[in-house]
Design an enzyme around this catalytic site. Structure first.
Site, PDB file in Angstrom:
ATOM      1  N   TYR A   6      -1.084  -0.772  10.530  1.00  0.00           N
ATOM      2  CA  TYR A   6      -1.363  -1.068   9.114  1.00  0.00           C
ATOM      3  C   TYR A   6      -0.176  -0.623   8.248  1.00  0.00           C
ATOM      4  O   TYR A   6       0.289  -1.373   7.387  1.00  0.00           O
ATOM      5  CB  TYR A   6      -2.654  -0.371   8.672  1.00  0.00           C
ATOM      6  CG  TYR A   6      -3.025  -0.651   7.234  1.00  0.00           C
ATOM      7  CD1 TYR A   6      -3.659  -1.843   6.877  1.00  0.00           C
ATOM      8  CD2 TYR A   6      -2.737   0.261   6.222  1.00  0.00           C
ATOM      9  CE1 TYR A   6      -3.991  -2.104   5.551  1.00  0.00           C
ATOM     10  CE2 TYR A   6      -3.072   0.009   4.898  1.00  0.00           C
ATOM     11  CZ  TYR A   6      -3.699  -1.172   4.570  1.00  0.00           C
ATOM     12  OH  TYR A   6      -4.032  -1.432   3.248  1.00  0.00           O
TER      13      TYR A   6
ATOM     14  N   SER B 232       0.862  -1.196   0.000  1.00  0.00           N
ATOM     15  CA  SER B 232       0.000   0.000   0.000  1.00  0.00           C
ATOM     16  C   SER B 232       0.893   1.240   0.000  1.00  0.00           C
ATOM     17  O   SER B 232       2.056   1.186   0.414  1.00  0.00           O
ATOM     18  CB  SER B 232      -0.861  -0.013   1.264  1.00  0.00           C
ATOM     19  OG  SER B 232      -1.477   1.242   1.474  1.00  0.00           O
TER      20      SER B 232
HETATM   21  N1  LIG Z   1      -8.914  -0.390  -0.906  1.00  0.00           N
HETATM   22  C1  LIG Z   1      -7.851   0.378  -0.697  1.00  0.00           C
HETATM   23  O1  LIG Z   1      -7.955   1.626  -0.653  1.00  0.00           O
HETATM   24  C2  LIG Z   1      -6.487  -0.255  -0.566  1.00  0.00           C
HETATM   25  C3  LIG Z   1      -5.358   0.577  -0.717  1.00  0.00           C
HETATM   26  C4  LIG Z   1      -4.090   0.012  -0.611  1.00  0.00           C
HETATM   27  C5  LIG Z   1      -3.948  -1.336  -0.347  1.00  0.00           C
HETATM   28  N2  LIG Z   1      -5.062  -2.116  -0.187  1.00  0.00           N
HETATM   29  C6  LIG Z   1      -4.845  -3.540   0.102  1.00  0.00           C
HETATM   30  O2  LIG Z   1      -5.453  -4.297  -0.932  1.00  0.00           O
HETATM   31  C7  LIG Z   1      -5.757  -5.612  -0.458  1.00  0.00           C
HETATM   32  C8  LIG Z   1      -7.167  -5.977  -0.873  1.00  0.00           C
HETATM   33  O3  LIG Z   1      -8.083  -5.121  -0.226  1.00  0.00           O
HETATM   34  P1  LIG Z   1      -9.410  -4.584  -0.943  1.00  0.00           P
HETATM   35  O4  LIG Z   1      -9.322  -3.116  -0.978  1.00  0.00           O
HETATM   36  O5  LIG Z   1      -9.647  -5.303  -2.215  1.00  0.00           O
HETATM   37  O6  LIG Z   1     -10.487  -4.951   0.184  1.00  0.00           O
HETATM   38  P2  LIG Z   1     -11.754  -5.935   0.208  1.00  0.00           P
HETATM   39  O7  LIG Z   1     -12.657  -5.638  -0.942  1.00  0.00           O
HETATM   40  O8  LIG Z   1     -12.298  -5.807   1.579  1.00  0.00           O
HETATM   41  O9  LIG Z   1     -11.132  -7.381  -0.019  1.00  0.00           O
HETATM   42  C9  LIG Z   1     -10.368  -8.025   0.970  1.00  0.00           C
HETATM   43  C10 LIG Z   1     -10.239  -9.506   0.626  1.00  0.00           C
HETATM   44  O10 LIG Z   1      -9.429 -10.130   1.642  1.00  0.00           O
HETATM   45  C11 LIG Z   1     -10.126 -11.286   2.127  1.00  0.00           C
HETATM   46  N3  LIG Z   1      -9.750 -11.529   3.531  1.00  0.00           N
HETATM   47  C12 LIG Z   1      -9.843 -10.670   4.582  1.00  0.00           C
HETATM   48  N4  LIG Z   1      -9.467 -11.275   5.722  1.00  0.00           N
HETATM   49  C13 LIG Z   1      -9.121 -12.551   5.386  1.00  0.00           C
HETATM   50  C14 LIG Z   1      -8.677 -13.684   6.126  1.00  0.00           C
HETATM   51  N5  LIG Z   1      -8.552 -13.656   7.466  1.00  0.00           N
HETATM   52  N6  LIG Z   1      -8.419 -14.830   5.458  1.00  0.00           N
HETATM   53  C15 LIG Z   1      -8.598 -14.900   4.110  1.00  0.00           C
HETATM   54  N7  LIG Z   1      -9.026 -13.871   3.361  1.00  0.00           N
HETATM   55  C16 LIG Z   1      -9.293 -12.711   3.996  1.00  0.00           C
HETATM   56  C17 LIG Z   1     -11.610 -10.949   1.937  1.00  0.00           C
HETATM   57  O11 LIG Z   1     -12.452 -12.092   1.834  1.00  0.00           O
HETATM   58  P3  LIG Z   1     -13.302 -12.751   3.070  1.00  0.00           P
HETATM   59  O12 LIG Z   1     -13.833 -11.614   3.890  1.00  0.00           O
HETATM   60  O13 LIG Z   1     -14.343 -13.597   2.414  1.00  0.00           O
HETATM   61  O14 LIG Z   1     -12.303 -13.585   3.798  1.00  0.00           O
HETATM   62  C18 LIG Z   1     -11.567 -10.227   0.594  1.00  0.00           C
HETATM   63  O15 LIG Z   1     -11.587 -11.164  -0.461  1.00  0.00           O
HETATM   64  C19 LIG Z   1      -5.522  -5.579   1.051  1.00  0.00           C
HETATM   65  O16 LIG Z   1      -4.280  -6.184   1.344  1.00  0.00           O
HETATM   66  C20 LIG Z   1      -5.470  -4.075   1.374  1.00  0.00           C
HETATM   67  O17 LIG Z   1      -4.697  -3.828   2.511  1.00  0.00           O
HETATM   68  C21 LIG Z   1      -6.322  -1.610  -0.298  1.00  0.00           C
END
Ligand SMILES: NC(=O)c1ccc[n+]([C@@H]2O[C@H](COP(=O)([O-])OP(=O)(O)OC[C@H]3O[C@@H](n4cnc5c(N)ncnc54)[C@H](OP(=O)(O)O)[C@@H]3O)[C@@H](O)[C@H]2O)c1
Length: 255
Positions: A148, A138
């Protein structure tokens, strides 16, 4: 790449990466906790993209969940060409006064699981003379927003170290460092995404495309979007005292 295992593939960035790879005719292993949602997604990918798609329900905050994924990664009969460590979440709490269980869950999913899966996947890739590892870090890796930021800084630095170690083996390691992306990330921790202008958000499909292209080209750090690349440059050059002042109290650990 042939086949890819993607954690956090049921939503957001992980789901977009999965569709992107499916469109390129890669077979997939989708990992997340919600088994029903995962199976539904896998079925759609089989029907729409016609690729072989496995749904592997696993909680990456547990030893058993991580071990199930590592076992799949070690398979020599159905080798994985690309590992995507994407599962993650914002903590939605400050460190002081917050739940320590929540802290450990975040550490397990965003650090321990990343370390374990890379350790399981990399030897086979090296032996086969090729492969890729894409770890989702990130922009927060460059800031000081609570644990985080610390976890994402670990992912970024770890990926750089692994990329250096694997140079010349045919295995590429990339850390993608997105800024704000419209996914379920913010609503899951009750953060109002409306507080930021719409223009600050990068579409998840752009993150997916740039990330996958980055691994293919052997780029170690990928920051999707021109504006965020410029911001990353500014953050890297800024004194850490300024970064700490901007982070300030009140937004620690919100992602
Ligand atoms: N959105 C942003 O602004 C942003 C910015 C920078 C980086 N990121 C990073 O991008 C990545 C994806 O996030 P996203 O934005 O796409 O969020 P999201 O839509 O909430 O997706 C998160 C995914 O992680 C899975 N997950 C969460 N906890 C888990 C666990 N204990 N075991 C297995 N799977 C788990 C969730 O599925 P289940 O709940 O079904 O397990 C879901 O598929 C993350 O690493 C986040 O830190 C996001």
């Amino acid at each position: 790449m042939g086949s890819a295992l993607i954690t956090g593939a049921s939503s957001g960035i992980g789901l977009e990466i999965a569709w992107h790879l499916a469109a390129e005719r890669n077979d997939l292993v989708l990992v997340a906790r919600d088994a029903a949602r995962l199976e539904e997604t896998a079925e759609r990918m089989r029907q729409v993209a016609g690729v072989r798609t496995e749904a592997l329900a696993a909680d990456l905050s547990t030893t058993e969940g991580v071990e199930a994924v590592c076992t799949r990664l070690r398979s020599q009969t159905r080798p994985i060409g690309l590992l995507v460590n994407n599962a993650g979440f914002g903590l939605g709490q400050d460190f002081v006064g917050g739940s320590v269980e929540r802290e450990l869950e975040a550490l397990d999913v965003m650090v321990r699981a990343v370390l374990m899966t890379c350790h399981a996947a990399a030897p086979g890739m090296v032996m086969r003379g090729g492969g890729g590892i894409l770890n989702v870090a990130s922009m927060s890796a460059l800031t000081a927003q609570g644990t985080y930021s610390a976890h994402k800084a670990w992912v970024r630095t770890f990926s750089e170290g692994l990329a250096a170690e694997l140079r010349g083996t045919g295995v590429n390691v990339t850390a993608v460092c997105p800024g704000l992306v419209h996914t379920r990330f913010h609503e899951r921790v009750d953060v109002d995404a409306g507080q930021w202008p719409a223009a600050a958000f990068i579409p998840p499909n752009v993150v997916a495309e740039e990330a996958v292209e980055g691994v293919r080209r052997g780029r170690v750090i990928v920051t999707p979007g021109l504006r965020y690349r410029a911001l990353a440059g500014v953050l890297r050059l800024s004194p850490r005292s300024l970064i700490r002042r901007i982070a300030g109290p009140g937004i620690s650990g919100r992602g």
